[in-house]
Design a protein around this motif. Structure first.
Motif, PDB file in Angstrom:
ATOM      1  N   VAL B  30      -2.670   0.055 -46.922  1.00 18.69           N
ATOM      2  CA  VAL B  30      -3.138   0.731 -45.861  1.00 18.69           C
ATOM      3  C   VAL B  30      -3.046  -0.211 -44.880  1.00 18.69           C
ATOM      4  N   ALA B  31      -3.815  -1.941 -44.817  1.00 19.78           N
ATOM      5  CA  ALA B  31      -4.158  -2.707 -44.313  1.00 19.78           C
ATOM      6  C   ALA B  31      -2.829  -2.720 -43.802  1.00 19.78           C
ATOM      7  N   LEU B  32      -2.271  -3.562 -44.369  1.00 21.40           N
ATOM      8  CA  LEU B  32      -0.582  -4.127 -44.572  1.00 21.40           C
ATOM      9  C   LEU B  32      -0.196  -3.249 -43.702  1.00 21.40           C
ATOM     10  N   TRP B  33       0.116  -1.968 -44.312  1.00 19.65           N
ATOM     11  CA  TRP B  33       0.692  -0.835 -43.222  1.00 19.65           C
ATOM     12  C   TRP B  33       0.887  -0.671 -42.095  1.00 19.65           C
ATOM     13  N   SER B  34      -0.607  -0.584 -41.394  1.00 15.65           N
ATOM     14  CA  SER B  34      -1.785  -0.662 -40.032  1.00 15.65           C
ATOM     15  C   SER B  34      -0.965  -1.930 -39.347  1.00 15.65           C
ATOM     16  N   GLY B  40       5.234  -3.664 -35.586  1.00 15.21           N
ATOM     17  CA  GLY B  40       6.843  -3.661 -35.322  1.00 15.21           C
ATOM     18  C   GLY B  40       7.543  -3.672 -36.182  1.00 15.21           C
ATOM     19  N   TRP B  41       6.513  -4.148 -37.395  1.00 15.62           N
ATOM     20  CA  TRP B  41       7.833  -4.842 -38.719  1.00 15.62           C
ATOM     21  C   TRP B  41       8.595  -3.311 -39.165  1.00 15.62           C
ATOM     22  N   ILE B  42       7.442  -2.094 -39.712  1.00 18.65           N
ATOM     23  CA  ILE B  42       8.821  -0.819 -40.204  1.00 18.65           C
ATOM     24  C   ILE B  42       8.991  -0.155 -38.741  1.00 18.65           C
ATOM     25  N   PRO B  43       9.875   0.250 -38.503  1.00 20.65           N
ATOM     26  CA  PRO B  43      10.678   1.121 -37.379  1.00 20.65           C
ATOM     27  C   PRO B  43       9.743   1.672 -37.463  1.00 20.65           C
ATOM     28  N   SER B  44       8.866   2.491 -36.773  1.00 21.22           N
ATOM     29  CA  SER B  44       7.986   4.226 -36.972  1.00 21.22           C
ATOM     30  C   SER B  44       8.914   5.366 -37.320  1.00 21.22           C
ATOM     31  N   PHE B  45      10.400   5.513 -36.584  1.00 19.90           N
ATOM     32  CA  PHE B  45      10.557   6.755 -37.479  1.00 19.90           C
ATOM     33  C   PHE B  45      11.113   6.695 -38.938  1.00 19.90           C
ATOM     34  N   PHE B 225      12.603  15.325 -36.970  1.00 20.26           N
ATOM     35  CA  PHE B 225      11.765  13.734 -36.266  1.00 20.26           C
ATOM     36  C   PHE B 225      10.113  13.656 -36.043  1.00 20.26           C
ATOM     37  N   GLN B 226       9.358  14.630 -37.022  1.00 24.11           N
ATOM     38  CA  GLN B 226       8.200  14.752 -36.928  1.00 24.11           C
ATOM     39  C   GLN B 226       7.705  14.250 -38.055  1.00 24.11           C
ATOM     40  N   LEU B 227       7.804  12.666 -38.007  1.00 23.82           N
ATOM     41  CA  LEU B 227       7.438  11.570 -39.117  1.00 23.82           C
ATOM     42  C   LEU B 227       6.364  11.954 -39.429  1.00 23.82           C
ATOM     43  N   PRO B 228       4.993  11.613 -38.633  1.00 22.91           N
ATOM     44  CA  PRO B 228       3.737  11.473 -38.899  1.00 22.91           C
ATOM     45  C   PRO B 228       3.345  13.062 -39.633  1.00 22.91           C
ATOM     46  N   GLN B 229       3.920  14.036 -39.857  1.00 23.02           N
ATOM     47  CA  GLN B 229       3.504  15.515 -40.568  1.00 23.02           C
ATOM     48  C   GLN B 229       4.597  15.689 -42.029  1.00 23.02           C
ATOM     49  N   LEU B 230       5.820  14.770 -41.345  1.00 18.95           N
ATOM     50  CA  LEU B 230       6.194  14.787 -42.707  1.00 18.95           C
ATOM     51  C   LEU B 230       5.692  13.899 -43.925  1.00 18.95           C
ATOM     52  N   TRP B 231       5.000  13.126 -43.895  1.00 16.53           N
ATOM     53  CA  TRP B 231       4.161  12.190 -43.947  1.00 16.53           C
ATOM     54  C   TRP B 231       3.157  12.805 -44.550  1.00 16.53           C
TER      55      TRP B 231
END
Lengths: 268, 265
Positions: B30-34, B40-45, B225-231
């Protein structure tokens, strides 16, 4: 007259004379064109309350003969009776109990529950079957192990439990198929004398299949020797020790004589 | 100088030793993900920051709960119906030889058919909503349990069956006292598989046949494209599946005298 006399229990002479009777029993297995004659012309009489053993080489059909009495297989010819009834009727009336080489404890039941199994099948009330099972567990010397699971006990203890289970229905016949065959020599001899004590207390008729000559002598009034292919009874040796047998039996000079006689009969 | 190796079973003793390593791993991920999201390593979409996903569980909990409730109802109903019918059918077929010989080959073959492809047909037959989804979930749960129960009921040794025969036990007594208990390890092996397949079937069926449920929410969230909801929906689905699996494991543990020999599928 064929010599039959009135019996105090009102039974015919035939049934009174032989608790277990086999007349000319033959057993033929057919598999395709292959025909195996497992038993031929086997006649046997085990009077009520007496003890008999079947010994013989592996594959001589001694277990088959016992399994005919237990209604597990049907003979191709001849007939077997228990107190004058067919094996099927005897099974329905639960007059015999079977003890086999494996103790056949159900692994998910505690020892007490395993010993109760026969009574449960016979629809005896829970209270009554608990009382009888506890009594039999004490008789075979397993008191204190009622709540153990079979896997927690040694092979000898599991076999004691199997004997307790067999005794709960107070069978008139005990059919035992190499009951101590999987045990070590010391445990085996100990259980031989334990069984001797139990037999003398219960008065059951015993048919024992064994490959141990000494076990046959200790536990029999008559030993029937069988030969292989086709299996038949070649010699019957009466064992004249009567009742009230104990461990001193082995020191009796006749014991060695019987042993020698049976060994000669077995190895021809 | 050579340092002694730490003991193999666990670096930290006790319960802590069993719990700590996986918890630390998750915390690390989770820390790595944060960090990845912040840099901006991982596109937020694709993968939004963990905070955004977590906010869904507080800010959007009503929507999540409603859809999770629907999926749970479908999965649990199907799980119960499919397994109960499977156990009953296995008991029936193992008792009635004629039925077994006629039906068992088809049961074996039908296992290979992917049940989910029947969803459109079932929707046509039963309409949209709960009934088709519960039907599909029941079927997908049914076959593994049925086949395992058939194997389990046939598993007692000849010695045990001969014992029951010599005791003059009825067919029913043999089933209750020997065959059914002997089948328990097989049943639980199947239940563990069907716990996850029940949720998978419910989610996938919702894509086609429903306008509610986490499967529907995943599809809709993706389309908008509601990615937070999808996750959040993905994590909720995983959590629900693990909860049911946990309950099956708990039941297995409580029945350990019957399930001790449980094989793993």
């Amino acid at each position: 007259m064929d010599g039959s006399l009135p019996d105090p229990d009102g039974m015919t002479a035939e049934t009174a004379a032989g608790g277990l009777v086999a007349r000319d029993v033959g057993m033929v297995y057919r598999r395709g064109r292959e025909v195996t004659e497992a038993l031929t012309g086997c006649s046997l009489e085990v009077p009520r309350g007496s003890w008999a053993s079947l010994i013989g080489p592996s594959g001589c059909g001694k277990s088959t003969l016992l399994r005919i009495f237990a209604d597990l297989v049907h003979p191709t010819s001849g007939r077997a009776t228990l107190h004058g009834t067919t094996p099927a009727d005897a099974r329905a009336n639960r007059v015999f109990a079977l003890v086999s080489q494996q103790s056949t404890m159900l692994p998910w039941r505690r020892i007490l529950e395993n010993v109760e199994l026969g009574l449960q099948v016979a629809r005896v009330s829970p209270r009554e079957r608990r009382r009888t099972a506890e009594e039999m567990i004490e008789l075979v010397g397993l008191k204190g192990f009622e709540r153990a699971y079979p896997a927690e006990l040694s092979g000898g203890m599991r076999q004691r439990a199997a004997i307790a289970r067999a005794l709960t229905l107070r069978p008139r016949f005990l059919l035992m198929d190499e009951p101590f065959g999987a045990l070590d020599e010391i445990t085996r001899e100990k259980l031989n004398f334990e069984l001797l004590r139990i037999l003398q207390e219960t008065g059951a008729t015993l048919l024992l299949v064994t490959h141990s000559i000494s076990e046959a002598i200790i536990l029999s009034d008559e030993v029937a020797v069988m030969s292989a292919r086709p299996g038949r009874i070649t010699k019957r040796v009466p064992i004249g020790f009567g009742r009230d047998r104990d461990r001193s039996l082995r020191d009796d000079p006749r014991f060695a004589a019987y042993e020698a006689e049976l060994r000669h009969a077995l190895h021809g | 100088m050579i340092q002694p190796l730490p003991r193999l079973p666990s670096a930290v003793p006790g319960v802590l030793g069993a719990v700590l390593p996986p918890v630390l791993l998750i915390a690390g991920l989770v820390a790595l993900w944060s960090a990845g999201a912040a840099q901006g390593w991982i596109p937020s979409f694709i993968l939004p920051a963990p905070g955004l996903v977590a906010a869904q569980f507080t800010g959007n909990s009503e929507v999540l709960l409603r859809h999770a409730g629907a999926t749970t109802l479908e999965a649990l109903s199907g799980f119960a119906i499919g397994n109960i019918v499977a156990v009953a059918m296995a008991m029936l077929l193992s008792s009635v030889t004629v039925l077994r010989e006629a039906l068992y080959p088809y049961a074996l073959v039908s296992r290979a058919i992917p049940i989910v492809v029947f969803t459109p047909l079932v929707v046509v037959m039963l309409g949209r909503g709960l009934p088709p989804i519960i039907a599909i979930v029941s079927f997908s749960v049914y076959f593994p349990t049925f086949l395992n129960m058939m194997r389990g009921l046939a598993s007692p040794s000849d010695d045990h069956l001969e014992l029951m025969h010599s005791l003059h036990a009825s067919r029913w007594q043999r089933l209750c006292m020997v065959e059914f208990p002997a089948a328990m390890p097989y049943l639980f092996a199947a239940l563990k598989v069907s716990a996850s397949s029940a949720f998978i079937a419910a989610l996938v069926t919702e894509w086609i046949g429903a306008n509610t449920g986490l499967g529907y929410l995943v599809v809709v969230s993706g389309q908008y494209f509601q990615l937070p909801q999808l996750w959040a929906a993905i994590f909720t689905s995983a959590g629900l599946t693990l909860s049911l699996l946990g309950l099956v494991h708990l039941a297995e543990h409580l029945l350990h005298r019957y399930t001790a020999a449980a094989p793993d599928l």
